[in-house]
Each structure stands twice: as structure tokens, then as C-alpha cells.
Design a protein around this motif. Structure first.
Motif, mmCIF file in Angstrom:
data_model
loop_
_atom_site.group_PDB
_atom_site.id
_atom_site.type_symbol
_atom_site.label_atom_id
_atom_site.label_comp_id
_atom_site.label_asym_id
_atom_site.label_seq_id
_atom_site.Cartn_x
_atom_site.Cartn_y
_atom_site.Cartn_z
ATOM 1 N N ASP A 194 -45.700 82.801 21.173
ATOM 2 C CA ASP A 194 -47.159 82.723 21.192
ATOM 3 C C ASP A 194 -47.726 82.639 19.778
ATOM 4 O O ASP A 194 -47.201 83.275 18.854
ATOM 5 C CB ASP A 194 -47.757 83.955 21.873
ATOM 6 N N PHE A 230 -58.224 80.793 20.544
ATOM 7 C CA PHE A 230 -57.233 80.069 21.336
ATOM 8 C C PHE A 230 -55.859 80.725 21.209
ATOM 9 O O PHE A 230 -55.492 81.223 20.148
ATOM 10 C CB PHE A 230 -57.126 78.618 20.865
ATOM 11 N N GLU A 231 -55.122 80.695 22.295
ATOM 12 C CA GLU A 231 -53.720 81.100 22.281
ATOM 13 C C GLU A 231 -52.893 79.881 22.662
ATOM 14 O O GLU A 231 -53.238 79.159 23.602
ATOM 15 C CB GLU A 231 -53.466 82.228 23.276
ATOM 16 N N ARG A 234 -48.935 78.797 23.564
ATOM 17 C CA ARG A 234 -47.590 79.266 23.899
ATOM 18 C C ARG A 234 -46.669 78.045 23.918
ATOM 19 O O ARG A 234 -46.914 77.083 24.631
ATOM 20 C CB ARG A 234 -47.586 79.970 25.241
ATOM 21 N N ILE A 275 -58.843 71.698 26.567
ATOM 22 C CA ILE A 275 -57.526 72.327 26.449
ATOM 23 C C ILE A 275 -56.431 71.373 26.919
ATOM 24 O O ILE A 275 -55.309 71.431 26.425
ATOM 25 C CB ILE A 275 -57.449 73.695 27.161
ATOM 26 N N SER A 284 -48.649 75.629 26.441
ATOM 27 C CA SER A 284 -49.751 76.260 27.170
ATOM 28 C C SER A 284 -50.850 76.589 26.170
ATOM 29 O O SER A 284 -50.577 77.117 25.095
ATOM 30 C CB SER A 284 -49.288 77.542 27.860
ATOM 31 N N ILE A 285 -52.075 76.252 26.539
ATOM 32 C CA ILE A 285 -53.243 76.553 25.714
ATOM 33 C C ILE A 285 -54.176 77.424 26.542
ATOM 34 O O ILE A 285 -54.557 77.051 27.655
ATOM 35 C CB ILE A 285 -54.013 75.269 25.309
ATOM 36 N N CYS A 286 -54.541 78.588 25.989
ATOM 37 C CA CYS A 286 -55.514 79.476 26.630
ATOM 38 C C CYS A 286 -56.770 79.483 25.774
ATOM 39 O O CYS A 286 -56.688 79.706 24.570
ATOM 40 C CB CYS A 286 -54.978 80.895 26.726
ATOM 41 N N GLU A 287 -57.917 79.246 26.409
ATOM 42 C CA GLU A 287 -59.168 79.328 25.654
ATOM 43 C C GLU A 287 -59.898 80.627 25.935
ATOM 44 O O GLU A 287 -60.746 81.049 25.168
ATOM 45 C CB GLU A 287 -60.064 78.123 25.906
ATOM 46 N N ARG A 296 -56.464 78.577 31.264
ATOM 47 C CA ARG A 296 -55.355 78.020 30.491
ATOM 48 C C ARG A 296 -54.907 76.691 31.082
ATOM 49 O O ARG A 296 -55.193 76.383 32.238
ATOM 50 C CB ARG A 296 -54.195 79.005 30.418
ATOM 51 N N CYS A 297 -54.193 75.930 30.251
ATOM 52 C CA CYS A 297 -53.609 74.656 30.665
ATOM 53 C C CYS A 297 -52.137 74.679 30.286
ATOM 54 O O CYS A 297 -51.786 75.072 29.169
ATOM 55 C CB CYS A 297 -54.312 73.502 29.949
ATOM 56 N N HIS A 298 -51.277 74.260 31.207
ATOM 57 C CA HIS A 298 -49.847 74.125 30.939
ATOM 58 C C HIS A 298 -49.509 72.638 30.949
ATOM 59 O O HIS A 298 -49.799 71.953 31.931
ATOM 60 C CB HIS A 298 -49.011 74.826 32.016
#
Length: 127
Positions: A8, A34-35, A37, A84, A106-109, A114-116
Motif C-alpha cells: 500500500d 488516495f490509497e 495498492r 479512479i 487498486s485505488i481508494c479515494e 475503490r477501483c480494482h
């Protein structure tokens, strides 16, 4: 033995989403923490008992985070409409040549959104 390693990362940035309808709150300038992964998948090396040195993933990702952190994402080439979904694809295009076995971005806003992204072959069922 086949495994998936995930690491992450995070960055802070502002964005506007011009593809959203007039009046939608996401069309206005706003920011997120934003995160990101990064997941790589493959066979564990029987000699070392690892798939990847985690530092290898960091070395590939860090220059991208420098580009994005505390920036207006819309001003970054390829992120003119920084959803995302498009951000996940942007990361994939830059990391795939550097990280053999890349299997998911994976993007988390927010903690709940999130989007994978699994690469350009979204219909694949396995490695």
C-alpha cells in the motif's frame, strides 16, 4: 507455491472530474487522501522463499507518487479526467513494464470507494 503480494501507498491530491454532469459536486475542485495498492502474483522462489523483495515494488511506485502528491491531477499528462478508473490504468501502464507479475492496481479515494484494475485483459479468469 503461488502467492499474491500487496503493498500500500498513499498520496494527497486535488482533482476535478470534467466528465461528471454540470452541478455534480465532483466537477468542482476537491481533494482526497488516495490509497494505492499494488499486487503482484507469482511463484515463490524455492531458494529464497519469497516472490518479491518489497523494496522492488517501492522503487517502482515512488517516482509516480512524487509526480502526484500534492498536485492537481488534471494537470498530469494522462490524467486530464482523473477518475479512479483512469488513475488505476495510468498506474498500470507505468508499472507493468517494471513489475513482472503485476496482477492488480487498486485505488481508494475514500474508505468506502475503490477501483480494482486487473490490466488490459479484463475478461481473463486466471494467470
Amino acid at each position: 507455491m503461488r502467492v499474491t503480494i500487496e503493498k500500500d501507498f498513499g498520496f494527497e491530491a486535488a482533482q476535478q472530474l470534467p466528465g461528471f454532469p454540470e452541478g455534480h459536486k465532483c466537477r468542482r475542485l476537491h481533494g482526497h487522501s488516495f490509497e494505492v495498492r499494488i499486487a503482484v502474483e507469482g511463484e515463490v522462489d524455492p531458494a529464497t522463499h519469497i516472490l518479491y523483495d518489497h523494496a522492488r515494488i517501492s522503487r517502482a511506485v515512488e517516482p509516480l507518487l512524487v509526480q502526484l502528491d500534492h498536485q492537481l491531477l488534471n494537470e498530469i499528462p494522462g490524467l486530464e479526467n482523473p477518475t479512479i478508473e483512469s488513475m488505476a490504468h495510468w498506474f498500470w501502464e507505468r508499472l507493468e513494464p517494471l513489475l513482472p507479475g503485476l496482477s492488480r492496481i487498486s485505488i481508494c479515494e475514500t474508505p468506502r470507494v475503490r477501483c480494482h484494475y486487473h490490466g488490459p485483459s479484463a475478461s481473463r479468469t486466471g494467470p
